[in-house]
Design a protein around this motif. Structure first.
Motif, PDB file in Angstrom:
ATOM      1  N   THR A 131       0.831  -1.209   0.000  1.00  0.00           N
ATOM      2  CA  THR A 131       0.000   0.000   0.000  1.00  0.00           C
ATOM      3  C   THR A 131       0.863   1.255   0.000  1.00  0.00           C
ATOM      4  O   THR A 131       0.520   2.252  -0.642  1.00  0.00           O
ATOM      5  CB  THR A 131      -0.926   0.001   1.229  1.00  0.00           C
ATOM      6  OG1 THR A 131      -1.741  -1.178   1.212  1.00  0.00           O
ATOM      7  CG2 THR A 131      -1.842   1.216   1.214  1.00  0.00           C
ATOM      8  N   SER A 141       0.719   4.330  -2.693  1.00  0.00           N
ATOM      9  CA  SER A 141       0.630   5.757  -2.362  1.00  0.00           C
ATOM     10  C   SER A 141       1.783   6.544  -2.957  1.00  0.00           C
ATOM     11  O   SER A 141       1.613   7.680  -3.413  1.00  0.00           O
ATOM     12  CB  SER A 141       0.608   5.933  -0.832  1.00  0.00           C
ATOM     13  OG  SER A 141      -0.495   5.274  -0.266  1.00  0.00           O
ATOM     14  N   ASN A 159      -6.094   9.406  -7.387  1.00  0.00           N
ATOM     15  CA  ASN A 159      -6.956   8.652  -6.472  1.00  0.00           C
ATOM     16  C   ASN A 159      -7.561   7.414  -7.118  1.00  0.00           C
ATOM     17  O   ASN A 159      -7.710   6.375  -6.472  1.00  0.00           O
ATOM     18  CB  ASN A 159      -8.083   9.554  -5.957  1.00  0.00           C
ATOM     19  CG  ASN A 159      -7.656  10.342  -4.731  1.00  0.00           C
ATOM     20  OD1 ASN A 159      -6.613  10.080  -4.152  1.00  0.00           O
ATOM     21  ND2 ASN A 159      -8.461  11.313  -4.346  1.00  0.00           N
ATOM     22  N   VAL A 160      -7.958   7.525  -8.381  1.00  0.00           N
ATOM     23  CA  VAL A 160      -8.603   6.401  -9.062  1.00  0.00           C
ATOM     24  C   VAL A 160      -7.641   5.227  -9.150  1.00  0.00           C
ATOM     25  O   VAL A 160      -7.990   4.079  -8.826  1.00  0.00           O
ATOM     26  CB  VAL A 160      -9.094   6.813 -10.469  1.00  0.00           C
ATOM     27  CG1 VAL A 160      -9.650   5.600 -11.215  1.00  0.00           C
ATOM     28  CG2 VAL A 160     -10.158   7.904 -10.359  1.00  0.00           C
ATOM     29  N   GLN A 204      -5.041   4.720  -7.297  1.00  0.00           N
ATOM     30  CA  GLN A 204      -4.791   4.247  -5.933  1.00  0.00           C
ATOM     31  C   GLN A 204      -5.878   3.282  -5.482  1.00  0.00           C
ATOM     32  O   GLN A 204      -5.595   2.186  -4.973  1.00  0.00           O
ATOM     33  CB  GLN A 204      -4.732   5.433  -4.960  1.00  0.00           C
ATOM     34  CG  GLN A 204      -3.410   6.184  -4.964  1.00  0.00           C
ATOM     35  CD  GLN A 204      -3.273   7.078  -3.750  1.00  0.00           C
ATOM     36  OE1 GLN A 204      -3.558   6.665  -2.632  1.00  0.00           O
ATOM     37  NE2 GLN A 204      -2.851   8.306  -3.956  1.00  0.00           N
ATOM     38  N   ASN A 205      -7.129   3.699  -5.654  1.00  0.00           N
ATOM     39  CA  ASN A 205      -8.245   2.873  -5.178  1.00  0.00           C
ATOM     40  C   ASN A 205      -8.314   1.539  -5.919  1.00  0.00           C
ATOM     41  O   ASN A 205      -8.552   0.485  -5.309  1.00  0.00           O
ATOM     42  CB  ASN A 205      -9.556   3.640  -5.333  1.00  0.00           C
ATOM     43  CG  ASN A 205      -9.635   4.847  -4.417  1.00  0.00           C
ATOM     44  OD1 ASN A 205      -9.000   4.872  -3.365  1.00  0.00           O
ATOM     45  ND2 ASN A 205     -10.396   5.855  -4.809  1.00  0.00           N
ATOM     46  N   LYS A 265      -5.327  -0.670  -4.723  1.00  0.00           N
ATOM     47  CA  LYS A 265      -5.532  -1.150  -3.353  1.00  0.00           C
ATOM     48  C   LYS A 265      -6.603  -2.243  -3.312  1.00  0.00           C
ATOM     49  O   LYS A 265      -6.477  -3.215  -2.557  1.00  0.00           O
ATOM     50  CB  LYS A 265      -5.921   0.018  -2.445  1.00  0.00           C
ATOM     51  CG  LYS A 265      -4.768   0.963  -2.141  1.00  0.00           C
ATOM     52  CD  LYS A 265      -5.214   2.140  -1.292  1.00  0.00           C
ATOM     53  CE  LYS A 265      -4.060   3.103  -1.038  1.00  0.00           C
ATOM     54  NZ  LYS A 265      -4.481   4.275  -0.240  1.00  0.00           N
ATOM     55  N   ASP A 266      -7.643  -2.088  -4.127  1.00  0.00           N
ATOM     56  CA  ASP A 266      -8.678  -3.132  -4.199  1.00  0.00           C
ATOM     57  C   ASP A 266      -8.088  -4.437  -4.743  1.00  0.00           C
ATOM     58  O   ASP A 266      -8.418  -5.531  -4.271  1.00  0.00           O
ATOM     59  CB  ASP A 266      -9.837  -2.674  -5.085  1.00  0.00           C
ATOM     60  CG  ASP A 266     -10.694  -1.611  -4.408  1.00  0.00           C
ATOM     61  OD1 ASP A 266     -10.576  -1.464  -3.177  1.00  0.00           O
ATOM     62  OD2 ASP A 266     -11.468  -0.926  -5.106  1.00  0.00           O
TER      63      ASP A 266
END
Length: 661
Positions: free
Chosen positions: A497, A501, A508-509, A511-512, A515-516
């Motif tokens: 993670t 970052s 953000n997109v 990143q999300n 992470k998913d």
């Protein structure tokens, strides 16, 4: 005649010789001070300029901070130094840090500039209306950038009202305090060259309208300044109180236990009880609470003199007369340990020496921060191109960069001083230690035989007993093995993670999504690892190892030599507990290696492989622009970095110009 008394004529002495001595002393002192003015002003101007560009937001600057308990005489000292009246009254008068810049400017009429940053947060109930006092209309208000308010005026009598108005705007009308700095710059031929920061007086008991923790708030604000090694702490202490119980001096001692950064001012010497003068002299002579910068005693205007509007210049003359005629304190005059004038010279010298000694380190700090900001700004400003082809290439480069960082984790490369592999090794070592801690448990063969005895008569051995004991013991290890898996999972997710970052900090997109993917892959891999661990423990129910391995371990435990040829008499020669111990040692070694290998494979290696493959599939999506859409706080971060870059660059240029002049 000087408003602050620094240029006043000599006192009326009882004899011509005393008057002559006073004239000569003042002439010599004036020559020294004149020489000091030429050499000190550039250093003070340098720090004032650095603070003006806002560099104090990034690092600490050499400065003098004034602290004291309420009613310690702090305001009177500052008035005597500056030659102007500051806000007075009961309770907390100084409600914001007040930076007082005194500049001796020959052949120039008195002028002052007050500067502070306006509050813009509407959620805070602050006074933000126009200044109502008619006198203040004479001040010229200039609205500068970044919500900075600057007011220039030429009437000394307006200082108190302007400062009070600024405090009302920043801290609200009433008795609250605020961390925001107010700068009051006074230019006059009659002041000393000095800059210091006045902080709120320490309150012990809240008054009406104050929060219950007002004392803690004030101490927090004071501590914010005085704990910095770049700060000289100027502590104001009344002579008519027990110096050992003074809260301000206690705080100064807490952050400066050796007294290297602390200078104390003793006020109100006229209020000392008769017979205690010698104890005061002991304090001044550094015999009670030693401070390397020492003590200076002053006598400022009392309340009656303030009520009678006695001018500061006359008060300065009265101060010298007081010490000259005092039986005990007269001796301090020749040692330059009394009067506001001696204090002003002492403070200026201390500040300049402090600036000189701090300058190399200050320059190095600015250089390092400038490099870091440029690096951060470069990463922040390297956004994707607008055209679809360029955006796609940028996305490929970004995803490849992410995969390279993941590979670096697998290679054991250190990240923030500690590699992922080294963190995992720590946990694996704990697992090994835990396994070893369970070994000393087969030393009572009689008890074990009785607990696990079957149908056999005494003297007969039963392998089922051997098997059952080991199965029960090994089964107890499974929970700890699952705990190990969970700990390693958390370490890997944290490290992965962090890479997300770092690689996609502006997006953000991305990143999300990533992470998913990490969560999904880790969940699947954890199920596989748990299944594999369960299978491992099921296999351990089948008691097995190669004969040579078992005999080798048994030989080591018993200090006897066994071979396969001796197996017919083996059971008679060996204790039951030692056979259990030998086999359990083999199990421990097997699990100590097998589980870390298993967990590393499924949770780290396979996760990294699947993630690297899966992440590149994002290139198949058509919405590249959406993937590269910036986070909402990126613009704010970029703005902050640019402002810091401007401040640090300006500070670098200022110091370079100063050193090259």
């Amino acid at each position: 005649m000087s408003s602050s008394g620094f240029s006043s004529q000599s006192d009326d002495e009882d004899s011509d010789s005393s008057q002559k001595g006073s004239h000569e002393s003042q002439k010599m002192s004036g020559e020294v001070h004149s020489h000091l003015e030429e050499s000190i002003r550039p250093y003070i101007d340098l720090i004032d300029t650095l603070r003006s560009v806002g560099i104090h937001k990034d690092l600490a600057l050499p400065t003098i901070v004034v602290i004291g308990d309420q009613s310690s005489g702090k305001s009177s000292v500052l008035e005597a130094l500056s030659g102007v009246a500051l806000p007075r009254g009961s309770g907390i008068v100084t409600r914001c840090p007040l930076e007082l810049r005194l500049k001796k400017v020959p052949a120039v009429s008195w002028k002052a500039v007050i500067t502070y940053s306006k509050k813009t947060d509407e959620s805070v109930n602050l006074f933000a209306g126009p200044i109502k006092t008619s006198k203040l209309a004479y001040g010229k208000v200039a609205q500068s950038t970044h919500n900075e308010k600057k007011i220039e005026f030429t009437d000394p009598s307006l200082v108190e009202e302007h400062v009070a108005a600024a405090q009302n705007e920043l801290a609200g009308k009433g008795v609250g305090i605020c961390d925001e700095l107010i700068t009051l710059e006074i230019m006059s031929p009659d002041v000393c060259d000095l800059t210091l920061i006045d902080l709120p007086g320490i309150a012990r008991v809240p008054v009406e309208g104050q929060p219950e923790d007002i004392g803690k708030q004030i101490k927090r604000l004071i501590m914010k300044y005085i704990k910095k090694l770049e700060t000289i702490n100027l502590v104001v202490v009344p002579c008519n109180t027990d110096i050992a119980t003074t809260e301000a001096l206690k705080m100064a001692q807490e952050v400066d236990p050796e007294g290297k950064r602390t200078l104390a001012i003793l006020t109100k010497p006229d209020l000392v009880d008769k017979g205690t003068e010698k104890s005061i002299l002991a304090i001044v002579h550094n015999k009670v609470i030693p401070l390397s910068k020492g003590y200076i005693m002053v006598k400022c205007r009392g309340q009656q003199q303030i009520n009678e509007a006695v001018p500061l210049e006359e008060a300065a003359q009265m101060e010298r007369d007081f010490f000259q005629s005092h039986d005990h304190y007269r001796c301090l005059l020749k040692d330059d340990k009394v009067t506001i004038k001696c204090l002003a010279i002492k403070l200026t010298q201390e500040l300049v020496e402090h600036i000189k000694s701090s300058l190399p380190q200050l320059q190095e700090h600015i250089r390092n921060q400038l490099w870091n900001v440029k690096k951060a700004l470069k990463g922040c400003e390297a956004g994707p191109p607008e055209d679809p082809k360029g955006a796609k290439e940028f996305l490929i480069e970004t995803l490849n960069g992410f995969n390279e960082k993941i590979k670096s984790l697998l290679s054991g490369a250190p990240k923030n001083g500690n590699s992922l592999i080294s963190q995992m090794r720590v946990e694996f070592r704990k697992w090994n230690d835990y396994l070893n801690s369970t070994k000393p448990s087969f030393n009572n063969s009689k008890e074990l035989s009785e607990n696990y005895r079957g149908r056999e008569l005494p003297g007969f051995s039963n392998f089922i007993i051997f098997e059952k004991i080991l199965q029960d013991r090994v089964a107890k290890l499974k929970d700890q093995a699952i705990d190990l898996l969970n700990v390693i999972r958390d370490i890997i997710i944290k490290q992965f993670t962090d890479v997300v970052s770092e690689s996609f900090q502006n997006y953000n997109v991305l990143q999300n999504i990533t992470k998913d993917k990490i969560s999904y892959i880790q969940l699947n891999q954890q199920e596989k690892a748990e299944q594999r661990i369960s299978e491992q423990f099921k296999m351990e129910n089948w008691i097995f190892t190669q004969d040579p391995i078992f005999l080798k371990v048994l030989s080591e435990i018993t200090n006897q030599t066994f071979s396969e040829k001796e197996l017919p008499v083996f059971d008679k020669q060996c204790k039951y507990s030692q056979m259990l111990e030998a086999y359990y040692e083999i199990v421990v070694q097997r699990l100590a290696n097998q589980l870390p290998l298993m967990i590393t494979f499924y949770m780290l290696q396979e996760t990294a492989r699947l993630l690297s493959t899966d992440i590149m599939k994002l290139l198949e999506k058509s919405d590249v622009r959406e993937l590269l859409s910036e986070a909402s706080d990126v613009s704010r971060r970029r703005k902050d970095l640019r402002e810091r870059l401007t401040r640090l660059s300006s500070a670098t240029n200022t110091i370079n110009n100063f050193l090259n002049d």
